[in-house]
Motif scaffolding. Sequence first.
Motif, PDB file in Angstrom:
ATOM      1  N   PHE A 186       1.077  -1.135   0.093  1.00 27.96           N
ATOM      2  CA  PHE A 186       0.136   0.090  -0.211  1.00 27.96           C
ATOM      3  C   PHE A 186       0.869   1.205   0.040  1.00 27.96           C
ATOM      4  O   PHE A 186       1.802   1.365   0.832  1.00 27.96           O
ATOM      5  N   VAL A 187       0.570   2.102  -0.714  1.00 27.02           N
ATOM      6  CA  VAL A 187       1.157   3.407  -0.861  1.00 27.02           C
ATOM      7  C   VAL A 187       0.168   4.640  -1.021  1.00 27.02           C
ATOM      8  O   VAL A 187      -0.619   4.456  -1.957  1.00 27.02           O
ATOM      9  N   SER A 188       0.400   5.563  -0.071  1.00 26.60           N
ATOM     10  CA  SER A 188      -0.749   6.692  -0.166  1.00 26.60           C
ATOM     11  C   SER A 188      -0.205   7.715  -0.917  1.00 26.60           C
ATOM     12  O   SER A 188       1.102   7.952  -0.829  1.00 26.60           O
ATOM     13  N   CYS A 189      -0.756   8.435  -1.931  1.00 25.62           N
ATOM     14  CA  CYS A 189      -0.133   9.270  -2.514  1.00 25.62           C
ATOM     15  C   CYS A 189      -1.303  10.216  -3.182  1.00 25.62           C
ATOM     16  O   CYS A 189      -2.468   9.995  -3.321  1.00 25.62           O
ATOM     17  N   ALA A 190      -1.245  11.431  -3.711  1.00 22.89           N
ATOM     18  CA  ALA A 190      -2.117  12.410  -3.894  1.00 22.89           C
ATOM     19  C   ALA A 190      -2.713  11.762  -5.403  1.00 22.89           C
ATOM     20  O   ALA A 190      -2.254  11.016  -6.094  1.00 22.89           O
ATOM     21  N   PRO A 191      -3.852  12.027  -5.753  1.00 21.69           N
ATOM     22  CA  PRO A 191      -4.834  12.969  -5.018  1.00 21.69           C
ATOM     23  C   PRO A 191      -5.720  12.476  -3.667  1.00 21.69           C
ATOM     24  O   PRO A 191      -6.078  13.218  -2.743  1.00 21.69           O
ATOM     25  N   GLN A 192      -5.660  11.033  -3.730  1.00 21.45           N
ATOM     26  CA  GLN A 192      -6.268  10.385  -2.288  1.00 21.45           C
ATOM     27  C   GLN A 192      -5.455  10.815  -1.138  1.00 21.45           C
ATOM     28  O   GLN A 192      -6.198  10.819   0.015  1.00 21.45           O
ATOM     29  N   GLY A 193      -4.139  10.790  -1.219  1.00 22.79           N
ATOM     30  CA  GLY A 193      -3.453  10.747   0.200  1.00 22.79           C
ATOM     31  C   GLY A 193      -3.143  12.327   0.586  1.00 22.79           C
ATOM     32  O   GLY A 193      -3.589  13.272   0.131  1.00 22.79           O
ATOM     33  N   HIS A 194      -2.131  12.508   1.329  1.00 23.28           N
ATOM     34  CA  HIS A 194      -1.596  13.766   1.562  1.00 23.28           C
ATOM     35  C   HIS A 194      -0.903  14.557   0.709  1.00 23.28           C
ATOM     36  O   HIS A 194      -0.219  14.048  -0.173  1.00 23.28           O
ATOM     37  N   SER A 195      -1.051  15.890   0.463  1.00 23.90           N
ATOM     38  CA  SER A 195      -0.434  16.779  -0.316  1.00 23.90           C
ATOM     39  C   SER A 195       0.769  17.400   0.168  1.00 23.90           C
ATOM     40  O   SER A 195       1.433  18.230  -0.104  1.00 23.90           O
ATOM     41  N   GLY A 196       1.007  17.107   1.690  1.00 25.51           N
ATOM     42  CA  GLY A 196       1.953  17.739   2.493  1.00 25.51           C
ATOM     43  C   GLY A 196       2.810  16.529   3.177  1.00 25.51           C
ATOM     44  O   GLY A 196       2.512  15.583   3.020  1.00 25.51           O
ATOM     45  N   ASN A 197       3.997  17.045   3.723  1.00 22.92           N
ATOM     46  CA  ASN A 197       4.715  15.892   4.293  1.00 22.92           C
ATOM     47  C   ASN A 197       4.220  15.277   5.628  1.00 22.92           C
ATOM     48  O   ASN A 197       3.582  16.023   6.669  1.00 22.92           O
ATOM     49  N   VAL A 198       3.912  13.971   5.629  1.00 25.67           N
ATOM     50  CA  VAL A 198       3.370  13.161   6.499  1.00 25.67           C
ATOM     51  C   VAL A 198       4.327  12.954   8.026  1.00 25.67           C
ATOM     52  O   VAL A 198       5.545  12.765   7.794  1.00 25.67           O
ATOM     53  N   THR A 199       3.718  13.247   9.141  1.00 21.92           N
ATOM     54  CA  THR A 199       4.546  13.627  10.209  1.00 21.92           C
ATOM     55  C   THR A 199       4.304  12.599  11.186  1.00 21.92           C
ATOM     56  O   THR A 199       5.154  12.181  12.042  1.00 21.92           O
ATOM     57  N   CYS A 200       3.096  11.782  11.085  1.00 17.84           N
ATOM     58  CA  CYS A 200       2.823  10.821  12.197  1.00 17.84           C
ATOM     59  C   CYS A 200       1.810   9.768  11.725  1.00 17.84           C
ATOM     60  O   CYS A 200       0.981  10.190  11.026  1.00 17.84           O
ATOM     61  N   LEU A 201       1.733   8.766  12.474  1.00 19.20           N
ATOM     62  CA  LEU A 201       0.893   7.738  12.096  1.00 19.20           C
ATOM     63  C   LEU A 201       0.265   7.099  13.354  1.00 19.20           C
ATOM     64  O   LEU A 201       1.353   6.943  14.592  1.00 19.20           O
ATOM     65  N   ASP A 202      -0.802   6.361  13.436  1.00 18.35           N
ATOM     66  CA  ASP A 202      -1.246   5.438  14.641  1.00 18.35           C
ATOM     67  C   ASP A 202      -2.298   4.575  13.955  1.00 18.35           C
ATOM     68  O   ASP A 202      -3.352   4.892  13.378  1.00 18.35           O
TER      69      ASP A 202
ATOM     70  N   SER B 247       5.932   6.510   7.650  1.00 16.31           N
ATOM     71  CA  SER B 247       5.756   7.552   6.994  1.00 16.31           C
ATOM     72  C   SER B 247       7.227   8.432   6.619  1.00 16.31           C
ATOM     73  O   SER B 247       7.935   8.196   7.589  1.00 16.31           O
ATOM     74  N   GLY B 248       6.985   9.373   5.766  1.00 22.47           N
ATOM     75  CA  GLY B 248       8.231  10.202   5.324  1.00 22.47           C
ATOM     76  C   GLY B 248       7.791  10.860   4.243  1.00 22.47           C
ATOM     77  O   GLY B 248       6.999  10.338   3.351  1.00 22.47           O
ATOM     78  N   ASP B 249       8.405  11.995   3.681  1.00 18.65           N
ATOM     79  CA  ASP B 249       7.864  12.817   2.381  1.00 18.65           C
ATOM     80  C   ASP B 249       6.539  12.885   2.751  1.00 18.65           C
ATOM     81  O   ASP B 249       5.824  13.068   3.554  1.00 18.65           O
ATOM     82  N   LYS B 250       5.672  12.576   1.562  1.00 20.44           N
ATOM     83  CA  LYS B 250       4.064  12.857   1.572  1.00 20.44           C
ATOM     84  C   LYS B 250       3.400  11.622   1.381  1.00 20.44           C
ATOM     85  O   LYS B 250       2.088  11.648   1.276  1.00 20.44           O
TER      86      LYS B 250
END
Length: 369
Positions: free
Chosen positions: A5-21, A312-315
Amino acid sequence: MRLIFVSCAPQGHSGNVTCLDFSSNGKYLASCADDRTIRIWSTKDFLEREHKCLRANVELDHAMLVRFSPDSRAFITWLANGDAIRIFKMIKKDDGTFSFKAASEDFLQKHKAPIVNIGIAETGKFIMSASTDTTILIWDLKGELLASINTNQMTNSYAAVSPCGRFVASCGFTPDVKVWEVCFGKGGEFREVARAFDLKGHSAGVHAFDFSNDSHRMVTVSKDGTWKLWNTDVEYKKQQDPYLLRTVPCSSSDGSRVALSPDGRVVAISDGCNVAMFDTTTGKLEEELRGVHSQGITDLRFDINSRFLACSGDKAIRVFHNAPGYRVAIRDMQDMLKKAQNEAMKQRLQQQIREAQSALDAALAAPVE
């Protein structure tokens, strides 16, 4: 080791991901980024082609940290500009999705230095926040401050609440990890924060640590170039100390994160853009994932069932099958099979080995996104 699984725009974040839970019911993964959104992903979609998520907007700010509540019906966040905790309720709609409602008031601004982590006890009794200036604050769920802890570690690099909800722990510039018990009375009223035990053995500062799901094991990663596994299932009130189970060389750097699979079988350590995965029983390096992200890894988490490893790291968010976990489980059961005395036990173990091998084969055959 298959990326599923990879999240990426447009469905995912457009900024840097900082945290997961991951939620404690295993159903959701929360992520936050500097794009002013928090995303809630369904873990059952990890194996599907479509990866849908729900979005909570953070008004006039962005969340740096996110943690699910014990009942998986709310989450807490740390606001980057507001320097405070905000609670969001997850309201289930008729179609099975959620809407999100922020609490009317944020927690008070009490920290005087950058935040390193927040957490909420699985018991639902308290929330923790920790900053780099050796301060840990304990709050009730309404935002009332219960206690302040000075860790006396020069600086805090990481802090967390144990999965059992009894303890908070911190690490930093000093070579030890300090653990406190947050004590409540029989009626549920807060009593005190009491020093429980220390993990002593590293020769340099500790980057980070993690607990097994039963809080009976802890893993630490240090600037001294090692990770250590500890047995913390001790009666500290009777002066029993945790004892060291294993010391293993590894690569790490400032900002390194460590994750211990909830079943205690696998340790994952980030070093810059790379992740290394080890068997906790032998200390053997099982997998090396290089260049997982284009920037330094910001978070590293196993799901509650030890099936997936997310980082997580980058977007982007990347989720992998925990193939080392399956392999270690198979080896454990094969060892038990050799020692099994009765036929029923042997047959049960043989069936479990076949099921684990089948799951591993399916994981390795999964298509790469």
